[in-house]
Write an enzyme that holds these catalytic residues in place. Structure first.
Site, PDB file in Angstrom:
ATOM      1  N   TYR A 141       0.764  -1.134  -0.100  1.00 52.48           N
ATOM      2  CA  TYR A 141       0.017  -0.150  -0.123  1.00 52.48           C
ATOM      3  C   TYR A 141       0.779   1.231  -0.051  1.00 52.48           C
ATOM      4  O   TYR A 141       1.824   1.205   0.814  1.00 52.48           O
ATOM      5  CB  TYR A 141      -0.731  -0.042   1.362  1.00 52.48           C
ATOM      6  CG  TYR A 141      -1.736   1.176   1.485  1.00 52.48           C
ATOM      7  CD1 TYR A 141      -2.939   1.342   0.434  1.00 52.48           C
ATOM      8  CD2 TYR A 141      -1.542   2.156   2.421  1.00 52.48           C
ATOM      9  CE1 TYR A 141      -3.994   2.619   0.519  1.00 52.48           C
ATOM     10  CE2 TYR A 141      -2.501   3.219   2.457  1.00 52.48           C
ATOM     11  CZ  TYR A 141      -3.577   3.462   1.613  1.00 52.48           C
ATOM     12  OH  TYR A 141      -4.206   4.555   1.998  1.00 52.48           O
ATOM     13  N   ASP A 234       9.412   2.657  -0.242  1.00 51.21           N
ATOM     14  CA  ASP A 234       8.440   3.341   0.588  1.00 51.21           C
ATOM     15  C   ASP A 234       8.717   2.863   1.917  1.00 51.21           C
ATOM     16  O   ASP A 234       8.229   1.849   2.352  1.00 51.21           O
ATOM     17  CB  ASP A 234       7.180   2.821  -0.083  1.00 51.21           C
ATOM     18  CG  ASP A 234       5.909   3.569   0.825  1.00 51.21           C
ATOM     19  OD1 ASP A 234       6.314   4.374   1.768  1.00 51.21           O
ATOM     20  OD2 ASP A 234       4.705   3.431   0.652  1.00 51.21           O
ATOM     21  N   LYS A 262       4.701   9.343   8.702  1.00 51.89           N
ATOM     22  CA  LYS A 262       4.344   8.934  10.188  1.00 51.89           C
ATOM     23  C   LYS A 262       5.230   9.375  11.247  1.00 51.89           C
ATOM     24  O   LYS A 262       5.211  10.416  11.673  1.00 51.89           O
ATOM     25  CB  LYS A 262       4.389   7.352  10.084  1.00 51.89           C
ATOM     26  CG  LYS A 262       3.276   6.635   9.058  1.00 51.89           C
ATOM     27  CD  LYS A 262       2.682   5.362   9.720  1.00 51.89           C
ATOM     28  CE  LYS A 262       1.901   4.919   8.272  1.00 51.89           C
ATOM     29  NZ  LYS A 262       0.752   4.447   8.759  1.00 51.89           N
TER      30      LYS A 262
HETATM   31  N1  PLP Z   1       3.108   3.947   2.353  1.00 46.66           N
HETATM   32  C1  PLP Z   1       2.802   3.144   3.230  1.00 46.66           C
HETATM   33  C2  PLP Z   1       3.752   2.052   3.259  1.00 46.66           C
HETATM   34  C3  PLP Z   1       1.710   3.210   4.197  1.00 46.66           C
HETATM   35  O1  PLP Z   1       1.878   2.372   5.064  1.00 46.66           O
HETATM   36  C4  PLP Z   1       0.779   4.332   4.246  1.00 46.66           C
HETATM   37  C5  PLP Z   1       0.002   4.457   5.083  1.00 46.66           C
HETATM   38  O2  PLP Z   1      -0.358   3.640   6.032  1.00 46.66           O
HETATM   39  C6  PLP Z   1       1.016   5.270   3.016  1.00 46.66           C
HETATM   40  C7  PLP Z   1       2.041   5.077   2.347  1.00 46.66           C
HETATM   41  C8  PLP Z   1       0.140   6.430   2.901  1.00 46.66           C
HETATM   42  O3  PLP Z   1       0.498   7.372   4.155  1.00 46.66           O
HETATM   43  P1  PLP Z   1      -0.648   8.315   4.581  1.00 46.66           P
HETATM   44  O4  PLP Z   1      -1.793   7.659   5.206  1.00 46.66           O
HETATM   45  O5  PLP Z   1      -0.200   9.231   5.588  1.00 46.66           O
HETATM   46  O6  PLP Z   1      -1.242   9.122   3.454  1.00 46.66           O
END
Ligand code: PLP
Length: 419
Positions: A141, A234, A262
């Site tokens: 994700y 990511d 985060k």
């Molecule tokens: N990338 C990863 C690996 C994530 O776990 C998340 C959210 O949980 C995101 C991107 C997206 O982050 P946000 O919820 O701050 O938009």
């Protein structure tokens, strides 16, 4: 008002009563509790109950809630004004700290969420290479930008397709199973000239926790180098969690671009993408790839993020990892005694306990775990004051604020679960 009444009211104002789908607790057949406040490793709800937290706002609060240094930094920043829309020193201080801890991020851009970070990194990769396609892993994700909503993990895995995303947009998204290097190789053999980047969660955290197999990340690195594509890690979950320098430090692989979120906001809305200077200088206003944000580099988020990273420097990652292992070993033993064998995937302070007796290395195997048994477990753990993510395909997070008593209480609650 109690949680039940608040949830009833919330459903009249927000779809499903929530501002992010999983919070509705649909997948564990429950209703959410409404949180009043949080301190250390504990949450307190409006009904007067206390919980040991394993969600920590889905990861950011690695130090626990209301860490005094982070709170003080945020309060001081608020006293100076909450947003300027103009450069401020905090942006430099946090960027310098990030580049010190993650040297591959020679330059970076602050944004306001992980979604913005990955979306912008993809745009940059496409702008830099002049190519359209990219490889993404099934069950990873990367936030909710259109291009990533093809076989995405986390809550996106629970909706049948994603109406609103035109096929034309995801037609450039090439999919592969996580840990399947041959599938990625096949994409490069067919479309190598057209692939801008491979984006990967270096440790997957959104189909439950799934570790990269030996050689997987290095294989991605080599393929990207061979075909002139960018490798994007990511690290929105793994950054500063799986080691002080993220997954890239732990696995000793250097990506071209990294996305963060985060933890670097200490609980305030933030995201960041960065990498090689030569690539980053393709962003406007130096280059021509556009991206902007009114609240980007928000001074309160910068201050809280810097205080968080400074505090983490004093934290003993190895000790927390060992304590987390002891906790998960204990949970697995208890479940086995109950005739519910589990597979635990774990790294540093993150883990997933799958109700499955098979290894989980990709989305197919994650999907084979028993979600209904997890729902039973979740409900009874919550009733005993243990707050877990309300879906079997999410991570549990431990924090530097958890005490041995918190872990013992968790094990005690698990012993009392009846299936
Ligand atoms: N990338 C990863 C690996 C994530 O776990 C998340 C959210 O949980 C995101 C991107 C997206 O982050 P946000 O919820 O701050 O938009």
């Amino acid at each position: 008002m109690d949680s039940k009444s608040l949830f009833a009211k919330a459903q009249t104002l927000m779809p499903g009563g929530v501002n992010s789908p999983l919070r509705a607790c649909k997948y564990v057949h429950a209703e959410p509790v409404f949180i009043q406040n949080a301190r250390g490793a504990h949450l307190f709800d409006v009904d007067g109950r206390e919980y040991v937290d394993y969600v920590f706002s889905w990861g950011p609060q690695l130090l626990g809630h209301q860490d005094p240094a982070v709170s003080e930094a945020a309060h001081k920043a608020i006293d100076l004004g909450s947003s300027y829309g103009a450069p401020c020193f905090g942006e430099i201080a946090l960027a310098e700290k990030i580049t010190e801890l993650i040297p591959s991020m020679e330059m970076m851009r602050m944004v306001s969420s992980g979604t913005e970070a990955t979306m912008s990194a993809l745009r940059l990769a496409r702008g830099y290479t002049g190519r359209k396609k990219f490889v993404k892993f099934i069950g990873n994700y990367h936030g909710h930008a259109d291009a990533f909503l093809a076989a995405a993990g986390s809550a996106a895995a629970t909706v049948p397709g994603t109406p609103g995303v035109p096929e034309e947009v995801t037609s450039h998204t090439l999919l592969a199973q996580y840990n399947d290097l041959d599938a990625v190789k096949a994409h490069f053999e067919t479309d190598g000239e057209d692939i801008a980047c491979v984006i990967v969660e270096p440790v997957a955290g959104n189909m439950g926790l799934v570790l990269p197999k030996d050689g997987f990340l290095q294989g991605l690195r080599d393929l990207c180098t061979q075909y002139g594509a960018l490798l994007i890690f990511d690290e929105v979950i793994t950054g500063f969690r799986v080691s002080p320098g993220g997954a890239q430090q732990r696995f000793d692989i250097t990506p071209d671009l990294t996305t963060l979120g985060k933890i670097i906001g200490g609980g305030f809305p933030v995201g960041c993408y960065g990498g090689k200077r030569e690539i980053m200088e393709h962003m406007a206003p130096v280059g021509t790839v556009f991206q902007a944000g009114t609240l980007s580099g928000n001074p309160v988020a910068m201050a809280a993020g810097l205080a968080t990273l400074n505090r983490l420097a004093d934290c003993d990652y190895d000790a927390l990892e060992a304590r987390t292992k002891a906790l998960t070993d204990g949970l697995a033993e208890i479940m086995a005694e109950k005739g519910k064998p589990v597979t635990v995937n774990r790294i540093a302070s993150a883990f997933t306990m799958y109700f499955s007796n098979k290894p989980v290395t990709n989305m197919i195997e994650s999907g084979q775990a028993d979600g209904e048994t997890f729902a039973t477990y979740w409900q009874q753990m919550l009733a005993q004051g243990i707050y877990l993510a309300p879906a079997g395909f999410e991570c549990a997070f431990t924090s530097f604020a958890h005490t041995d008593e918190d872990f013992e209480k968790t094990l005690e609650a698990a012993r009392k679960v009846e299936f």
